[in-house]
Design a protein around this motif. Structure first.
Motif, PDB file in Angstrom:
ATOM      1  N   THR A 550      17.490 -72.055 100.028  1.00 32.09           N
ATOM      2  CA  THR A 550      18.366 -71.969 101.191  1.00 32.09           C
ATOM      3  C   THR A 550      17.636 -71.247 102.309  1.00 32.09           C
ATOM      4  OG1 THR A 550      20.349 -71.936  99.810  1.00 32.09           O
ATOM      5  CG2 THR A 550      20.569 -71.139 102.077  1.00 32.09           C
ATOM      6  N   THR A 627      20.374 -75.760 102.623  1.00 30.46           N
ATOM      7  CA  THR A 627      19.639 -75.743 101.349  1.00 30.46           C
ATOM      8  C   THR A 627      18.786 -77.003 101.249  1.00 30.46           C
ATOM      9  OG1 THR A 627      21.371 -74.462 100.257  1.00 30.46           O
ATOM     10  CG2 THR A 627      19.853 -75.686  98.840  1.00 30.46           C
ATOM     11  N   ASP A 662      21.267 -80.389 101.808  1.00 31.64           N
ATOM     12  CA  ASP A 662      22.396 -80.383 100.876  1.00 31.64           C
ATOM     13  C   ASP A 662      23.347 -81.549 101.078  1.00 31.64           C
ATOM     14  OD1 ASP A 662      22.882 -79.111 103.296  1.00 31.64           O
ATOM     15  OD2 ASP A 662      23.309 -77.176 102.371  1.00 31.64           O
TER      16      ASP A 662
END
Length: 682
Positions: A550, A627, A662
């Motif tokens: 992240t 992320t 993500d």
């Protein structure tokens, strides 16, 4: 009397009859009888297709390139044998250097191109084309060797270079050749081919030689064959228009002798270095190979106020030139390559003399050195002046293939371009000027008339290869009268012997065909990690799926401190109004660096080093809190040859790096190049 033999269908053949008696261009002594009468060209071409073609196609580009390198080294060791016979063509040592070592140099040049092709028998061309919304149907292009033969019909002036510069290209492509040099100088080509065959470096059937007239050699070409012709425009056009050539859509590359020009720039003064460079270059083009080059300067285009200074300087330089027996000390120019060329040249001189004034006649001012003009094919340099080149136009239509050129005036650069254009297409035009704006204007206006333009000045003259020297990695050919063809040109030249085919299908299928990973194809997880596998063990498509990270503001600040990259979009959130970014964005190179930290297996293993990145793209902003993960996929494998017995056996592996966020979208993609050790070190 010795027979100049043909090499066809695996054997040397002396044909009955006499089509031409080859004579020493300097002494007139008979060298041998030339004939190809009775040869079965249908069988000869089929032998190349049936025997040579499969053997070459079984080799990869890398192997074919290494074959060319080995051949070049072999011929280099024997070059003095070729030099000795080359004197009989009327060539000086310097002339022969162009022909012999220039030809061998082409082999070396094309051998080096093997690294720009895959380690496969075929080539994958260009980029993937997505043909569907869901990515399950894509397109690509592959290029495979044509399943025919290359028939090369070459001119008399370069019996070695003419052959080697062409076969270097078709052999690298995986296509066999049948070479028909001019009968006038085929005795030198025959000598070189004998050494090539004796070397056993080329697969049998990949090179055949026809030394005689070759009548009927084109009667049996088919649609997979390629024909190249170098010589007169009239003959080339007749052959290109043969009905079955048209009917079968046979590629026919015509490189014709053209009326090339050299232009002295408007800004040049008699005491400028460019003036001397111009005179030296013209003198060289007149005397090298006795003016018998398809690229020789036939038209000397000069600002009208410099015509007389150019005329005087050129005449003075020609007067100091020793002409005669090319073996004699200090001789700069030899004979024409064959006695028949003398008669042809004289006829063209008569035509030109009707409209132009002779301002330098070497036959009246120069004496031959250690040579008998009654026995050798000697012609002294001749310079014409054409005071009205827009009216007296024979100079733009008749090519005197020998040491002959014409000076003509121009008023403006536009007039100079127009004079160049009256030649109806040239292989090359040079402009000598130190004014880059003038050079730019002339080049852009004259480029459509030429296959090549040389710009010469004091800054490059010392290292310039000259007006008359086509280079292996650049295209050779020209529009209009020059034949409209194109050869050499590095990778471009190889493409002429390959068939480009579009392929369509699922990414898995296209990956299998091309042996290059295609986006959207299956990515089986690698086991063990890709960095733990030797070159032989790696499979295209195998993938490492990394842990995730992240991104934080601290990452951005730390990377800025390390790299020194303090670009406002990374560091100043108050400056983003009117930009593409919503807030501070991570450095693209941080994303790529972090990706490497995620996918690299740090322990010592088969991966030797990472030496480059290709096609790196940052496709989506990455903000703090995002992320990211990485998919590392084997994209392509390229084997390398060992440079010495002690060298590490290795290959190049291209890894496709896909950094995603993500949401599953790619934020960066790149191809990294790594050097990977082979398991088998023998």
């Amino acid at each position: 009397m010795r027979k100049i033999e043909n090499y066809v269908m695996g054997q040397w053949v002396a044909c009955n009859g006499v089509e031409y008696v080859a004579r020493n261009a300097v002494t007139g002594e008979v060298i041998g009888e030339v004939s190809s009468a009775g040869l079965d060209y249908a069988e000869i071409l089929e032998y190349g297709r049936r025997v040579g073609g499969p053997a070459l196609r079984a080799m990869t580009f890398r192997e074919r390139g290494q074959m060319l390198k080995n051949l070049a080294l072999y011929l280099t060791e024997r070059k003095e044998i070729f030099y000795e016979l080359s004197y009989a063509t009327g060539a000086t040592r310097a002339d022969s250097w162009i022909d012999i070592e220039g030809g061998i140099g082409n082999l070396f040049s094309y051998a080096s191109l093997r690294r720009q092709f895959p380690d496969k028998p075929y080539h994958v061309d260009g980029q993937t084309v997505n043909l569907s919304k869901g990515g399950t149907f894509i397109g690509h292009h592959i290029m495979v060797p044509r399943r025919g033969v290359a028939v090369h019909i070459n001119a008399f002036n370069f019996p070695v270079w003419g052959m080697l510069e062409k076969i270097a290209v078709n052999l690298l492509a995986g296509v066999p050749a049948v070479v028909k040099p001019s009968e006038y100088t085929s005795y030198l080509t025959e000598l070189v081919v004998r050494h090539i065959i004796d070397s056993a470096i080329l697969p049998e059937g990949s090179l055949q030689l026809v030394t005689g007239l070759g009548r009927g050699i084109l009667d049996h070409v088919r649609n997979q064959d390629v024909v190249t012709f170098t010589g007169s425009a009239a003959t080339g056009k007749k052959l290109k228009a043969l009905p079955h050539i048209v009917e079968e859509s046979i590629p026919f590359n015509l490189e014709a002798d053209s009326l090339n020009a050299s232009v002295l720039g408007t800004t040049v003064k008699p005491d400028d270095p460019e003036f001397e460079i111009f005179i030296k270059e013209i003198h060289r083009e007149i005397t090298v190979k006795a003016g018998q080059k398809c690229t020789a300067v036939r038209r000397i285009i000069v600002p009208e106020h410099l015509v007389e200074p150019v005329e005087r300087a050129l005449a003075d330089r020609l007067r100091s030139t020793r002409i005669g027996n090319p073996k004699a000390e200090g001789v700069r120019m030899g004979a024409l390559a064959a006695h028949i060329q003398v008669d042809r040249l004289k006829k063209n001189l008569e035509i030109l003399a009707r409209e132009q004034e002779v301002v330098f006649d070497g036959s009246k001012e120069l004496q031959l050195v250690e040579a008998d003009p009654s026995r050798g094919a000697f012609v002294q340099p001749i310079i014409f002046r054409n005071n009205n080149p827009f009216k007296n136009t024979a100079v733009h239509e008749v090519e005197p293939f020998g040491p002959v050129s014409t000076i003509m005036p121009y008023k403006t650069l536009e007039e100079a371009v127009a004079l160049v254009g009256l030649g109806k297409g040239s292989l090359v035009t040079s402009i000598i000027t130190n004014d880059d704006k003038e050079a730019t204007h002339f080049t852009l206006e004259a480029a459509h008339l030429n296959g090549r333009i040389l710009v010469l000045n004091r800054r490059c003259a010392k290292e310039s290869t000259g007006h008359g020297s086509p280079m292996p990695m650049l295209t050779h050919g020209g529009p209009g009268r020059a034949g409209g063809g194109e050869e050499m040109g590095g990778v471009r030249g190889v493409m002429h012997y390959l068939q480009r085919t579009a392929i369509q299908g699922h990414p898995d299928t296209i990956t299998e065909i091309t042996q290059i990973y295609q986006p959207g194809a299956s990515r089986p997880e690698a086991e063990p990690h890709l960095f733990r596998q030797y070159f032989e063990d790696l499979k295209v498509g195998d993938t490492v799926y990394t842990h995730k990270h992240t991104v934080t503001e601290a990452d951005i600040v730390n990377f800025a401190n390390v790299s020194g990259d303090n670009f406002y979009a990374h560091m100043d959130a108050t400056s983003l109004e009117g930009t593409l970014f919503e807030r501070r964005v991570a450095h693209g190179y941080f994303i790529l660096s972090k990706a490497a930290g995620l996918f690299v297996d740090p322990k010592k293993g088969p991966v030797l080093l990472n030496y480059g990145i290709e096609e790196c793209r940052f496709t989506k902003p990455v903000y703090p809190g995002t992320t990211i993960g990485v998919k590392l996929t084997v994209k392509e494998k390229i084997s390398q040859e060992k440079r010495s017995p002690d060298d590490i056996a290795r290959g190049i592996v291209k890894f496709y790096v896909d950094v995603y966020d993500d949401t599953g979208e790619s934020v960066a993609v790149a191809t990294i190049l790594t050097m990977v050790k082979k398991r088998n070190q023998s």
